[in-house]
Motif scaffolding. Sequence first.
Motif, PDB file in Angstrom:
ATOM      1  N   GLN A 285       0.850  -1.193   0.000  1.00  0.00           N
ATOM      2  CA  GLN A 285       0.000   0.000   0.000  1.00  0.00           C
ATOM      3  C   GLN A 285       0.883   1.239   0.000  1.00  0.00           C
ATOM      4  N   PRO A 286       0.483   2.283  -0.741  1.00  0.00           N
ATOM      5  CA  PRO A 286       1.292   3.504  -0.759  1.00  0.00           C
ATOM      6  C   PRO A 286       1.340   4.121   0.644  1.00  0.00           C
ATOM      7  N   SER A 287       2.477   4.741   0.949  1.00  0.00           N
ATOM      8  CA  SER A 287       2.632   5.325   2.277  1.00  0.00           C
ATOM      9  C   SER A 287       1.945   6.684   2.383  1.00  0.00           C
ATOM     10  N   TRP A 288       1.596   7.280   1.247  1.00  0.00           N
ATOM     11  CA  TRP A 288       0.871   8.545   1.287  1.00  0.00           C
ATOM     12  C   TRP A 288      -0.071   8.634   0.096  1.00  0.00           C
ATOM     13  N   ASP A 289      -1.098   9.449   0.233  1.00  0.00           N
ATOM     14  CA  ASP A 289      -2.128   9.586  -0.797  1.00  0.00           C
ATOM     15  C   ASP A 289      -2.033  10.968  -1.426  1.00  0.00           C
ATOM     16  N   PRO A 290      -1.525  11.061  -2.666  1.00  0.00           N
ATOM     17  CA  PRO A 290      -1.399  12.376  -3.295  1.00  0.00           C
ATOM     18  C   PRO A 290      -2.760  13.053  -3.492  1.00  0.00           C
ATOM     19  N   GLY A 291      -3.816  12.255  -3.576  1.00  0.00           N
ATOM     20  CA  GLY A 291      -5.148  12.842  -3.726  1.00  0.00           C
ATOM     21  C   GLY A 291      -5.619  13.567  -2.484  1.00  0.00           C
ATOM     22  N   ALA A 292      -4.960  13.335  -1.365  1.00  0.00           N
ATOM     23  CA  ALA A 292      -5.352  13.983  -0.113  1.00  0.00           C
ATOM     24  C   ALA A 292      -4.650  15.331   0.077  1.00  0.00           C
ATOM     25  N   LEU A 293      -3.768  15.698  -0.858  1.00  0.00           N
ATOM     26  CA  LEU A 293      -3.054  16.973  -0.746  1.00  0.00           C
ATOM     27  C   LEU A 293      -3.983  18.146  -1.038  1.00  0.00           C
ATOM     28  N   THR A 294      -3.739  19.248  -0.354  1.00  0.00           N
ATOM     29  CA  THR A 294      -4.486  20.478  -0.646  1.00  0.00           C
ATOM     30  C   THR A 294      -3.907  21.093  -1.920  1.00  0.00           C
ATOM     31  N   ASP A 295      -4.629  22.062  -2.467  1.00  0.00           N
ATOM     32  CA  ASP A 295      -4.144  22.737  -3.677  1.00  0.00           C
ATOM     33  C   ASP A 295      -2.781  23.384  -3.424  1.00  0.00           C
ATOM     34  N   GLU A 296      -2.601  23.970  -2.264  1.00  0.00           N
ATOM     35  CA  GLU A 296      -1.335  24.623  -1.938  1.00  0.00           C
ATOM     36  C   GLU A 296      -0.209  23.587  -1.846  1.00  0.00           C
ATOM     37  N   GLU A 297      -0.483  22.449  -1.233  1.00  0.00           N
ATOM     38  CA  GLU A 297       0.527  21.399  -1.119  1.00  0.00           C
ATOM     39  C   GLU A 297       0.895  20.845  -2.496  1.00  0.00           C
ATOM     40  N   ARG A 298      -0.099  20.748  -3.379  1.00  0.00           N
ATOM     41  CA  ARG A 298       0.184  20.270  -4.741  1.00  0.00           C
ATOM     42  C   ARG A 298       1.075  21.257  -5.492  1.00  0.00           C
ATOM     43  N   GLU A 299       0.793  22.525  -5.336  1.00  0.00           N
ATOM     44  CA  GLU A 299       1.613  23.541  -6.006  1.00  0.00           C
ATOM     45  C   GLU A 299       3.040  23.505  -5.457  1.00  0.00           C
ATOM     46  N   ASN A 300       3.189  23.353  -4.158  1.00  0.00           N
ATOM     47  CA  ASN A 300       4.535  23.271  -3.560  1.00  0.00           C
ATOM     48  C   ASN A 300       5.272  22.033  -4.060  1.00  0.00           C
ATOM     49  N   LEU A 301       4.568  20.923  -4.161  1.00  0.00           N
ATOM     50  CA  LEU A 301       5.172  19.696  -4.665  1.00  0.00           C
ATOM     51  C   LEU A 301       5.572  19.854  -6.126  1.00  0.00           C
ATOM     52  N   LYS A 302       4.676  20.456  -6.902  1.00  0.00           N
ATOM     53  CA  LYS A 302       4.975  20.685  -8.317  1.00  0.00           C
ATOM     54  C   LYS A 302       6.220  21.568  -8.462  1.00  0.00           C
ATOM     55  N   ALA A 303       6.296  22.642  -7.677  1.00  0.00           N
ATOM     56  CA  ALA A 303       7.457  23.544  -7.749  1.00  0.00           C
ATOM     57  C   ALA A 303       8.735  22.803  -7.362  1.00  0.00           C
ATOM     58  N   LEU A 304       8.655  21.946  -6.360  1.00  0.00           N
ATOM     59  CA  LEU A 304       9.817  21.179  -5.931  1.00  0.00           C
ATOM     60  C   LEU A 304      10.264  20.205  -7.017  1.00  0.00           C
ATOM     61  N   LEU A 305       9.304  19.523  -7.642  1.00  0.00           N
ATOM     62  CA  LEU A 305       9.647  18.577  -8.710  1.00  0.00           C
ATOM     63  C   LEU A 305      10.226  19.298  -9.918  1.00  0.00           C
ATOM     64  N   VAL A 306       9.660  20.434 -10.270  1.00  0.00           N
ATOM     65  CA  VAL A 306      10.191  21.227 -11.392  1.00  0.00           C
ATOM     66  C   VAL A 306      11.625  21.652 -11.092  1.00  0.00           C
ATOM     67  N   LYS A 307      11.865  22.054  -9.864  1.00  0.00           N
ATOM     68  CA  LYS A 307      13.210  22.469  -9.477  1.00  0.00           C
ATOM     69  C   LYS A 307      14.181  21.293  -9.568  1.00  0.00           C
ATOM     70  N   MET A 308      13.709  20.091  -9.179  1.00  0.00           N
ATOM     71  CA  MET A 308      14.554  18.905  -9.237  1.00  0.00           C
ATOM     72  C   MET A 308      14.862  18.521 -10.681  1.00  0.00           C
ATOM     73  N   ILE A 309      13.859  18.585 -11.553  1.00  0.00           N
ATOM     74  CA  ILE A 309      14.038  18.190 -12.940  1.00  0.00           C
ATOM     75  C   ILE A 309      14.786  19.269 -13.720  1.00  0.00           C
ATOM     76  N   GLY A 310      14.526  20.502 -13.383  1.00  0.00           N
ATOM     77  CA  GLY A 310      15.235  21.597 -14.017  1.00  0.00           C
ATOM     78  C   GLY A 310      14.449  22.302 -15.079  1.00  0.00           C
ATOM     79  N   LYS A 311      13.261  21.834 -15.420  1.00  0.00           N
ATOM     80  CA  LYS A 311      12.460  22.565 -16.401  1.00  0.00           C
ATOM     81  C   LYS A 311      10.990  22.201 -16.179  1.00  0.00           C
ATOM     82  N   GLU A 312      10.128  23.084 -16.608  1.00  0.00           N
ATOM     83  CA  GLU A 312       8.690  22.874 -16.433  1.00  0.00           C
ATOM     84  C   GLU A 312       8.100  22.411 -17.750  1.00  0.00           C
ATOM     85  N   LYS A 313       7.234  21.412 -17.682  1.00  0.00           N
ATOM     86  CA  LYS A 313       6.535  20.922 -18.871  1.00  0.00           C
ATOM     87  C   LYS A 313       5.229  21.683 -19.013  1.00  0.00           C
ATOM     88  N   PRO A 314       4.807  21.917 -20.254  1.00  0.00           N
ATOM     89  CA  PRO A 314       3.549  22.668 -20.451  1.00  0.00           C
ATOM     90  C   PRO A 314       2.342  21.908 -19.993  1.00  0.00           C
TER      91      PRO A 314
END
Length: 102
Positions: A73-102
Amino acid sequence: MWQPGVSGNPTGRGGLYLECRRLAAEASPDAMRRLIELMHAEDERVSYMATTAVLDRSGVKPIDYDPTQDQVQPSWDPGALTDEERENLKALLVKMIGKEKP
């Protein structure tokens, strides 16, 4: 003798019921020993039935296999994230990858 609505035998059991229960309880150890002996019978059908009876009486019951129990079972549920938490996660992933996809 009895008032209307009152039973002279509220349990509904005859007089021999308790005597039969007592006799069965006294014979139980011998019966279980015999079942255990029959578990080692050469006839596989006899062995199977005796083994099942011993397991049933010991409180060990086989359960149906449920393959979902083996799935991790997954240790966390991404569907349970708030909109703000999703945006923070997205920004973190973009920073890790180095570019944003459209």
